[in-house]
Write a protein that holds these residues in place. Sequence first.
Motif, short mmCIF file in Angstrom:
data_model
loop_
_atom_site.label_atom_id
_atom_site.label_comp_id
_atom_site.label_asym_id
_atom_site.label_seq_id
_atom_site.Cartn_x
_atom_site.Cartn_y
_atom_site.Cartn_z
N VAL A 122 15.99 -9.85 -2.88
CA VAL A 122 16.71 -11.06 -2.45
C VAL A 122 16.18 -11.53 -1.10
N ARG A 123 15.95 -10.59 -0.19
CA ARG A 123 15.35 -10.97 1.09
C ARG A 123 14.02 -10.25 1.22
N ALA A 124 13.08 -10.69 0.38
CA ALA A 124 11.78 -10.02 0.38
C ALA A 124 11.16 -10.08 1.77
N ASP A 125 10.57 -8.97 2.16
CA ASP A 125 9.88 -8.83 3.45
C ASP A 125 10.82 -8.85 4.65
N GLY A 126 12.11 -8.79 4.42
CA GLY A 126 13.05 -8.65 5.54
C GLY A 126 13.10 -7.18 5.97
N TRP A 127 13.89 -6.89 6.99
CA TRP A 127 13.92 -5.50 7.49
C TRP A 127 14.47 -4.54 6.45
N TYR A 128 15.46 -5.00 5.68
CA TYR A 128 16.06 -4.12 4.67
C TYR A 128 15.03 -3.77 3.59
N ASP A 129 14.32 -4.79 3.15
CA ASP A 129 13.27 -4.58 2.14
C ASP A 129 12.25 -3.55 2.64
N ARG A 130 11.85 -3.72 3.90
CA ARG A 130 10.85 -2.79 4.47
C ARG A 130 11.41 -1.37 4.54
N ALA A 131 12.66 -1.28 4.95
CA ALA A 131 13.27 0.05 5.07
C ALA A 131 13.32 0.73 3.71
N VAL A 132 13.72 -0.02 2.67
CA VAL A 132 13.78 0.57 1.32
C VAL A 132 12.40 1.04 0.89
N SER A 133 11.40 0.20 1.07
CA SER A 133 10.10 0.59 0.54
C SER A 133 9.49 1.72 1.38
N THR A 134 9.70 1.72 2.67
CA THR A 134 9.19 2.82 3.49
C THR A 134 9.81 4.15 3.06
N THR A 135 11.12 4.14 2.88
CA THR A 135 11.81 5.37 2.53
C THR A 135 11.36 5.89 1.17
N THR A 136 11.33 5.00 0.17
CA THR A 136 10.99 5.48 -1.18
C THR A 136 9.54 5.95 -1.24
N VAL A 137 8.64 5.26 -0.54
CA VAL A 137 7.24 5.70 -0.54
C VAL A 137 7.12 7.07 0.13
N ALA A 138 7.84 7.22 1.23
CA ALA A 138 7.77 8.50 1.95
C ALA A 138 8.26 9.64 1.06
N LEU A 139 9.38 9.42 0.38
CA LEU A 139 9.93 10.46 -0.49
C LEU A 139 8.98 10.77 -1.64
N ASN A 140 8.32 9.74 -2.12
CA ASN A 140 7.40 9.92 -3.24
C ASN A 140 6.20 10.76 -2.85
N ALA A 141 5.91 10.77 -1.53
CA ALA A 141 4.69 11.44 -1.09
C ALA A 141 4.87 12.96 -0.99
N VAL A 142 6.12 13.43 -1.00
CA VAL A 142 6.33 14.88 -0.86
C VAL A 142 6.31 15.54 -2.24
N PRO A 143 5.47 16.56 -2.46
CA PRO A 143 5.47 17.24 -3.76
C PRO A 143 6.83 17.89 -4.04
N GLU A 144 7.20 17.92 -5.32
CA GLU A 144 8.53 18.46 -5.69
C GLU A 144 8.76 19.84 -5.09
N PHE A 145 7.73 20.66 -5.22
CA PHE A 145 7.92 22.06 -4.82
C PHE A 145 8.29 22.15 -3.34
N ALA A 146 7.54 21.40 -2.53
CA ALA A 146 7.79 21.43 -1.09
C ALA A 146 9.17 20.87 -0.77
N LEU A 147 9.50 19.78 -1.44
CA LEU A 147 10.78 19.13 -1.21
C LEU A 147 11.93 20.08 -1.58
N ALA A 148 11.75 20.75 -2.72
CA ALA A 148 12.79 21.67 -3.19
C ALA A 148 13.00 22.79 -2.18
N VAL A 149 11.92 23.38 -1.71
CA VAL A 149 12.02 24.48 -0.76
C VAL A 149 12.70 24.00 0.52
#
Lengths: 315, 521
Positions: A122-149
């Motif tokens: 809805v507000r593409a490229d706004g601060w909220y949009d950036r926060a969502v994409s930064t967070t999800t990308v960061a979480l995606n970058a951690v391997p499951e095993f490491a995240l689980a531990v």
Amino acid sequence: MRRYLLRRGGIGLVQILVVATAVFWLAEALPGDAAVVAAGDDPDPARIALIREQLGLDEPASQRYLSWLTGLATGDLGSSLRTGQPVTELLAPALGPTVVLAVVTLAVLLPLALTLGVTAAVRADGWYDRAVSTTTVALNAVPEFALAVLLVAVFALQLGVLPATAVGATGSSLLAEPSLLALPVAVLLCRSLCALTRLVRAGMVDALDAEYVAYARRHGVTGGRLLLRHALPNALPPAVQQLARTADWLIGGIIVVEAVFAVPGVSSVLVTAVSTRDIPVVQALAVLFAVVTVAVNLLADLVCHRLAPRSAVVT
Amino acid sequence: MPLPRLTRRAVLARAGLAGAGLAGAATLLGACGRGAADSAASGDQPRRGGDLAVAFQTGGSQETLDPHAASLFVDGARGKALFDKLVDLAGDMTPVLRLAETLEPDDEARVWRATLREATFHDGSPVTADDVLYSFARILEPDSGRRAAAQLAPLDLDASRAVDARTVELVLDRPVAEFATALAAFGAWIVPAGSEDFTAPVGSGPFRFGSFTPGGSLVVERFDDYWEGAPHLDTVEFVPVNEETARINALVGGQVGYAHDLSVTSARTYADESRVEILAAPGSLMHAFAMKLDRPPFDDPHVRAAFRLLADRTELVDTALAGMGEVGNDLFGKGLRFYADHLPQRERDLDQARDLLDRAGADGLSVTLHTAEAGGGLVDAAALFAEQAAQAGVDVRVEVGDADTFWADSFADGAISSYRSGVMPIATHIGNRLLSDASQNITRWQDEQFDDRYAEMQRTVDDDARGEMLGEMQQQLHESCGLLVWGFADWLVGTADGVHGVQGAPPNTLEWARFDRVWRD
């Protein structure tokens, strides 16, 4: 439509057979066999030969493959080489926890990814949009095993607010004690949220820019109704396709998560089956995974077709 | 730099068991006294009641409660809860009488007479001589591949008989002075005569069957009429946890009260953690390199002797076992009954090693050392030994093979490979691995005189005389056999805070996984 389903069903069957065949010969290519593993650290050649004979492993592989195939045609998945149990009996108790994990993960993932994707668009490229994409990308970058531990160390061992593992759980007890599911589902979510959220967002951004949405706006359609009734159905097809891929990926992710959290599901059966060269069990699981994958993808195509009938059904 | 050593609060099974000295000549220990020392809070009175969840690895288990089909540690622990043996073994491999109240050999060690305790099975029927004979016949069924069959093989079932309800005469086809330890073999449990179905097994053990899900948990409940006195706990639940990480997490997180088979890493991480206690049983796992005598280069005794001088045992223990173990002296069974501890400790000597290799004409020798991730420390030790050998100009190439099939592969092929063994009586180790026709003879040690000596030892009923013979045999092995025994690893288990009565003990010995003596705060 019926012709389409028949054709897709036929292709699916061929795919399943190819997978099962490939897995059989890969398992055959592993060094040693069930008899050698069963002999353990007492590898008396005479004893190994005896076990081999008892298990029917002295027959040539091609013959064993054919008899497995004919069994499959009659719905018989054979018996475990390790325990002698029918494979279905061995798998049944393990399916519960795995299905619960997968279903609960999807049940949380879908609304979460939709909400995040739509609100970000809805507000593409706004601060909220950036926060969502930064967070999800960061979480995606951690391997499951490491995240689980990491999660276990923080939430279970340090803070003591969640159970560290799901030892002794069954499918029904997992549902009865949601706290057991918290960490495993969190790990699975973190990895799958990113791609789905981004696709929903991208689809929404495109849809909101589209001619028909502008037309709806000119006719006074606004707010939630505009988003959900007019834009979203056109935004979803790529996300649904991604969801089908997520389901495949879930199977792999669940295997890691089950091991770390000691969930007595399909993964422990699979790991044991591979390490003991229990080929009938490995085969049954390969068929099971292949069936799930084919079915989920077919379902995704049908859903896309319903959502946006203009888009040609992908074949 | 050596790591700090853990304090061992485990009860050592070195000088016999708590409350019982070493066995005298030709007599066997009675059952171990009650109230074995609690590692944490001795003096605390055991409290009755409570449940205990225990975590074991079960991957690869047959998932059957048939005690005679047992093959893994978890099978041993489950079997011990539900069943009894006639005899069990103390931590140093001294036989301890269990269901047998007396056990006497004749002068030739060919006829063994056992009287049974007044014990009952969980269904209320008494344990009789017929149950004993039935159990042994079942273990010895041909082609059944039952684990205890090898040790009970000397039994002549046709000649053996029930003298009366509580006396059984076991006749052997050859003299076996060490037969008491054979009765303690892994899987030699006594089941009620006629037992074939083990879905809800009936035994005479301290716990009765509660419920079992193959692949899942086994729950056992206190058996109030146990001959040794009822256990303290109401129930014990065996939960399968295959990953070591998950086992230690479940223990620290308070989900289980006992976790079996922990890694050195976990033991170090939680050494100062108040929520758990790590118990170590020293001398539980022999680590060695096995050289095959029937092929070059180890068919030359000089080369074998040289290899033994290449190893820096202290460094191997400090590195591959993270210091949680002790050095070996090229012999199996350090700390066990009849171990030849009078032999000097072999030390590293590169000059002498080079000299021996020169004499063997094996200058610039190159060998492949086979290993695999088939157990903690195996690959690390092989890699480190290769470095140590390189310092003397010997080229050792480490080849890491498939872990699942490693034992069979290394038995058949290669000249030198990683090797390890759990505890067993020294005579059993020799009988299984060092006689000319032994099925597990990985080093291909073949010596007719040695075989004769072994047979003579098995005819010798007097313990001291037998110990002397075993000492001489070990001296010969120390000089020229194919095992380079560099260390003994501790066996590690963990208990949660408030769980008492667990002892660190080598796997499959009497005090190991003995949950009938455990209580909770």
